[in-house]
Design an enzyme around this catalytic site. Sequence first.
Site, mmCIF file in Angstrom:
data_model
loop_
_atom_site.group_PDB
_atom_site.id
_atom_site.type_symbol
_atom_site.label_atom_id
_atom_site.label_comp_id
_atom_site.label_asym_id
_atom_site.label_seq_id
_atom_site.Cartn_x
_atom_site.Cartn_y
_atom_site.Cartn_z
ATOM 1 N N ASN A 100 0.878 -1.301 0.149
ATOM 2 C CA ASN A 100 0.110 0.018 0.075
ATOM 3 C C ASN A 100 0.824 1.037 0.191
ATOM 4 O OD1 ASN A 100 -2.727 -0.634 -0.218
ATOM 5 N ND2 ASN A 100 -3.025 -0.929 1.821
ATOM 6 N N HIS A 105 -3.031 2.670 -2.784
ATOM 7 C CA HIS A 105 -4.094 1.791 -2.306
ATOM 8 C C HIS A 105 -4.987 1.070 -3.313
ATOM 9 C CE1 HIS A 105 -4.002 2.929 1.983
ATOM 10 N NE2 HIS A 105 -3.682 4.330 1.613
ATOM 11 N N ASP A 109 -5.670 -2.676 -3.074
ATOM 12 C CA ASP A 109 -7.112 -3.162 -3.561
ATOM 13 C C ASP A 109 -7.079 -4.336 -4.528
ATOM 14 O OD1 ASP A 109 -8.099 -1.584 -1.416
ATOM 15 O OD2 ASP A 109 -9.079 -0.370 -3.079
ATOM 16 N N ASP A 149 -5.810 -6.866 5.774
ATOM 17 C CA ASP A 149 -5.190 -7.742 5.155
ATOM 18 C C ASP A 149 -5.570 -9.276 5.802
ATOM 19 O OD1 ASP A 149 -3.787 -7.440 7.567
ATOM 20 O OD2 ASP A 149 -1.807 -7.665 6.209
ATOM 21 N N ARG A 170 -1.053 -25.974 0.955
ATOM 22 C CA ARG A 170 -1.345 -25.671 -0.612
ATOM 23 C C ARG A 170 -1.842 -24.261 -0.529
ATOM 24 N NH1 ARG A 170 -1.071 -25.856 -5.530
ATOM 25 N NH2 ARG A 170 -2.707 -25.545 -6.725
#
Length: 186
Positions: A100, A105, A109, A149, A170
């Site tokens: 960020n 931003h 996003d 996040d 995984r």
Amino acid sequence: AIVGIGAGVVTSSGYLATVLFAAPLLLTYFAYRAYLGRIADDQEQLRIARDSRVVDGLTGLPNRLLLIDRIENALLAQRATPSREFAVLFLDLDGFKAVNDSFGHDIGDQLLQAVARRLEDSLRRADRVASADVRQEHVAHTVARLGGDEFVVLLQDVRGQADALRVADRIQEVLSRPFHLSGRQA
């Protein structure tokens, strides 16, 4: 009934009577169409409001509210059938603040959206290989975004810790690959 009366007026009267009859009929028709349009708009607004309560607006994933509901359902299912195990995986993206701060931003996003897609895709693949048990292929796991996040994965009907660890490995492998976002690598 109105159409029948209108047909009678048209056949027995002249042009002026037909126009006088058709005008209110057309107004009624257009008012009814507008009313149906408002109903459709209201239903769409209700759907959006309902979805926004349980779906993260950025990623389209379930949010905290829906996740809690699904965890409660998993707990109830396990109480009813103790052999039905589930696992909850918590994911926090290391270095997200740096993305960020460095790229802005919008790129942040895009990264969150890409992580959400990879999580969903990795769970579909993991379901196919997690177990030879056929019922495992039909299990609907939940990937949710808590905010920022932070993501949570609810794995339903796992067969012990080994299944959960296999899926976690995984996911870690899939998320460790670079993301290419608007010509930049994160």
